[in-house]
Design a protein around this motif. Structure first.
Motif, PDB file in Angstrom:
ATOM      1  N   ALA A  19      91.810   6.630  15.179  1.00  0.00           N
ATOM      2  CA  ALA A  19      91.711   5.680  16.289  1.00  0.00           C
ATOM      3  C   ALA A  19      91.682   4.237  15.771  1.00  0.00           C
ATOM      4  CB  ALA A  19      90.469   5.976  17.125  1.00  0.00           C
ATOM      5  N   LEU A  20      90.920   3.990  14.716  1.00  0.00           N
ATOM      6  CA  LEU A  20      90.882   2.645  14.129  1.00  0.00           C
ATOM      7  C   LEU A  20      92.233   2.254  13.545  1.00  0.00           C
ATOM      8  CD1 LEU A  20      87.365   2.647  12.460  1.00  0.00           C
ATOM      9  CD2 LEU A  20      88.091   1.447  14.531  1.00  0.00           C
ATOM     10  N   TRP A  21      92.932   3.218  12.951  1.00  0.00           N
ATOM     11  CA  TRP A  21      94.280   2.973  12.426  1.00  0.00           C
ATOM     12  C   TRP A  21      95.224   2.595  13.570  1.00  0.00           C
ATOM     13  CZ3 TRP A  21      98.373   7.131  11.591  1.00  0.00           C
ATOM     14  CH2 TRP A  21      99.480   6.618  10.927  1.00  0.00           C
ATOM     15  N   GLY A  22      95.101   3.269  14.692  1.00  0.00           N
ATOM     16  CA  GLY A  22      95.927   2.941  15.848  1.00  0.00           C
ATOM     17  C   GLY A  22      95.674   1.530  16.355  1.00  0.00           C
ATOM     18  N   VAL A  23      94.415   1.144  16.412  1.00  0.00           N
ATOM     19  CA  VAL A  23      94.072  -0.208  16.859  1.00  0.00           C
ATOM     20  C   VAL A  23      94.586  -1.252  15.869  1.00  0.00           C
ATOM     21  CG1 VAL A  23      92.139  -1.785  17.292  1.00  0.00           C
ATOM     22  CG2 VAL A  23      92.101   0.530  18.231  1.00  0.00           C
ATOM     23  N   SER A  24      94.414  -1.004  14.571  1.00  0.00           N
ATOM     24  CA  SER A  24      94.905  -1.971  13.582  1.00  0.00           C
ATOM     25  C   SER A  24      96.429  -2.023  13.574  1.00  0.00           C
ATOM     26  CB  SER A  24      94.358  -1.649  12.189  1.00  0.00           C
ATOM     27  OG  SER A  24      94.912  -0.444  11.706  1.00  0.00           O
ATOM     28  N   SER A  25      97.084  -0.909  13.846  1.00  0.00           N
ATOM     29  CA  SER A  25      98.551  -0.899  13.932  1.00  0.00           C
ATOM     30  C   SER A  25      99.030  -1.708  15.128  1.00  0.00           C
ATOM     31  CB  SER A  25      99.071   0.534  14.036  1.00  0.00           C
ATOM     32  OG  SER A  25      98.724   1.268  12.905  1.00  0.00           O
ATOM     33  N   ALA A  26      98.357  -1.562  16.249  1.00  0.00           N
ATOM     34  CA  ALA A  26      98.726  -2.347  17.431  1.00  0.00           C
ATOM     35  C   ALA A  26      98.513  -3.836  17.185  1.00  0.00           C
ATOM     36  CB  ALA A  26      97.910  -1.884  18.638  1.00  0.00           C
ATOM     37  N   ALA A  27      97.424  -4.187  16.525  1.00  0.00           N
ATOM     38  CA  ALA A  27      97.172  -5.596  16.202  1.00  0.00           C
ATOM     39  C   ALA A  27      98.226  -6.134  15.237  1.00  0.00           C
ATOM     40  CB  ALA A  27      95.779  -5.757  15.611  1.00  0.00           C
ATOM     41  N   ALA A  28      98.641  -5.326  14.272  1.00  0.00           N
ATOM     42  CA  ALA A  28      99.677  -5.754  13.329  1.00  0.00           C
ATOM     43  C   ALA A  28     101.016  -5.926  14.039  1.00  0.00           C
ATOM     44  CB  ALA A  28      99.799  -4.751  12.184  1.00  0.00           C
ATOM     45  N   GLN A  29     101.328  -5.068  15.009  1.00  0.00           N
ATOM     46  CA  GLN A  29     102.577  -5.207  15.763  1.00  0.00           C
ATOM     47  C   GLN A  29     102.574  -6.494  16.577  1.00  0.00           C
ATOM     48  OE1 GLN A  29     105.424  -3.431  15.673  1.00  0.00           O
ATOM     49  NE2 GLN A  29     106.318  -4.849  17.130  1.00  0.00           N
ATOM     50  N   VAL A  30     101.456  -6.787  17.205  1.00  0.00           N
ATOM     51  CA  VAL A  30     101.341  -8.035  17.966  1.00  0.00           C
ATOM     52  C   VAL A  30     101.488  -9.234  17.038  1.00  0.00           C
ATOM     53  CG1 VAL A  30      99.733  -9.447  19.323  1.00  0.00           C
ATOM     54  CG2 VAL A  30     100.001  -7.022  19.830  1.00  0.00           C
ATOM     55  N   ALA A  31     100.910  -9.160  15.837  1.00  0.00           N
ATOM     56  CA  ALA A  31     101.040 -10.251  14.872  1.00  0.00           C
ATOM     57  C   ALA A  31     102.502 -10.406  14.429  1.00  0.00           C
ATOM     58  CB  ALA A  31     100.139  -9.999  13.668  1.00  0.00           C
ATOM     59  N   CYS A  32     103.218  -9.299  14.270  1.00  0.00           N
ATOM     60  CA  CYS A  32     104.644  -9.375  13.910  1.00  0.00           C
ATOM     61  C   CYS A  32     105.446 -10.060  15.013  1.00  0.00           C
ATOM     62  CB  CYS A  32     105.208  -7.980  13.639  1.00  0.00           C
ATOM     63  SG  CYS A  32     104.686  -7.243  12.090  1.00  0.00           S
ATOM     64  N   VAL A  33     105.174  -9.708  16.259  1.00  0.00           N
ATOM     65  CA  VAL A  33     105.867 -10.330  17.388  1.00  0.00           C
ATOM     66  C   VAL A  33     105.545 -11.819  17.447  1.00  0.00           C
ATOM     67  CG1 VAL A  33     105.995 -10.400  19.913  1.00  0.00           C
ATOM     68  CG2 VAL A  33     106.038  -8.206  18.725  1.00  0.00           C
ATOM     69  N   ASP A  34     104.274 -12.172  17.278  1.00  0.00           N
ATOM     70  CA  ASP A  34     103.878 -13.584  17.290  1.00  0.00           C
ATOM     71  C   ASP A  34     104.546 -14.352  16.158  1.00  0.00           C
ATOM     72  OD1 ASP A  34     102.307 -13.186  19.508  1.00  0.00           O
ATOM     73  OD2 ASP A  34     100.415 -13.096  18.393  1.00  0.00           O
ATOM     74  N   ALA A  35     104.630 -13.740  14.985  1.00  0.00           N
ATOM     75  CA  ALA A  35     105.253 -14.409  13.836  1.00  0.00           C
ATOM     76  C   ALA A  35     106.740 -14.629  14.077  1.00  0.00           C
ATOM     77  CB  ALA A  35     105.031 -13.578  12.574  1.00  0.00           C
ATOM     78  N   ALA A  36     107.415 -13.634  14.618  1.00  0.00           N
ATOM     79  CA  ALA A  36     108.843 -13.790  14.904  1.00  0.00           C
ATOM     80  C   ALA A  36     109.065 -14.888  15.942  1.00  0.00           C
ATOM     81  CB  ALA A  36     109.432 -12.465  15.372  1.00  0.00           C
ATOM     82  N   ALA A  84      99.205   1.110   6.363  1.00  0.00           N
ATOM     83  CA  ALA A  84      98.861   2.356   5.669  1.00  0.00           C
ATOM     84  C   ALA A  84      97.924   3.199   6.533  1.00  0.00           C
ATOM     85  CB  ALA A  84      98.205   2.048   4.332  1.00  0.00           C
ATOM     86  N   PRO A  85      98.121   4.510   6.535  1.00  0.00           N
ATOM     87  CA  PRO A  85      97.244   5.387   7.325  1.00  0.00           C
ATOM     88  C   PRO A  85      95.918   5.621   6.616  1.00  0.00           C
ATOM     89  CG  PRO A  85      98.847   6.691   6.156  1.00  0.00           C
ATOM     90  CD  PRO A  85      99.193   5.253   5.885  1.00  0.00           C
ATOM     91  N   PRO A  86      94.906   6.103   7.349  1.00  0.00           N
ATOM     92  CA  PRO A  86      93.616   6.373   6.713  1.00  0.00           C
ATOM     93  C   PRO A  86      93.671   7.570   5.765  1.00  0.00           C
ATOM     94  CG  PRO A  86      93.565   7.062   8.989  1.00  0.00           C
ATOM     95  CD  PRO A  86      94.870   6.358   8.774  1.00  0.00           C
ATOM     96  N   ALA A  87      94.468   8.563   6.084  1.00  0.00           N
ATOM     97  CA  ALA A  87      94.625   9.746   5.232  1.00  0.00           C
ATOM     98  C   ALA A  87      96.093   9.815   4.820  1.00  0.00           C
ATOM     99  CB  ALA A  87      94.209  11.001   5.987  1.00  0.00           C
ATOM    100  N   ARG A  88      96.387   9.323   3.633  1.00  0.00           N
ATOM    101  CA  ARG A  88      97.780   9.194   3.196  1.00  0.00           C
ATOM    102  C   ARG A  88      98.518  10.524   3.129  1.00  0.00           C
ATOM    103  NH1 ARG A  88      98.054   3.865   1.657  1.00  0.00           N
ATOM    104  NH2 ARG A  88      96.157   3.006   0.810  1.00  0.00           N
TER     105      ARG A  88
END
Length: 117
Positions: A19-36, A84-88
């Motif tokens: 769940a935390l990985w999902g939240v951090s992934s969503a935040a990273a996607q939003v940051a990618c969109v903002d950066a673009a 990166a995922p929590p369990a590689r």
């Protein structure tokens, strides 16, 4: 009771990590969109390519790759990041990307044309 707890606890920990990985992934996607978008806005203002890259990198998540292509009509800013995922061994890394496009303007320092009504 302790046996159920011993069996359920690792599953709950794994569920929380995912769940935390999902939240951090969503935040990273939003940051990618903002950066673009930040890079595309800089290109729309007529900034030089180096300034466009700097504007995009400033808003990008850590470790992201930024590429800028400019042709006579459009400037494209592409931001790629990996989370990166929590369990590689259980999950593959997520590869995120975002792209923004702006009309190509002359590089900064030139005279601007007045607005037409």
């Amino acid at each position: 009771m302790t046996v159920e707890t011993a069996v359920a606890f690792p599953a709950l920990v794994l569920l929380l990590a995912v769940a935390l990985w999902g939240v951090s992934s969503a935040a990273a996607q939003v940051a990618c969109v903002d950066a673009a978008r930040a890079g595309a806005r800089a290109a729309a203002r007529g900034e030089p390519l180096d300034e466009v890259r700097v504007a995009a990198r400033r808003a990008a998540p850590p470790g992201a790759q930024v590429s800028v292509t400019r042709d006579p009509h459009f400037t494209r800013v592409l931001v790629r990041a990996t989370v990166a995922p929590p369990a590689r061994r259980l999950f593959p890394p997520l590869r995120l990307r975002a792209q923004a496009v702006a009309a190509t303007e002359p590089e900064g320092g030139g005279e601007s044309m007045p607005a037409q009504w």
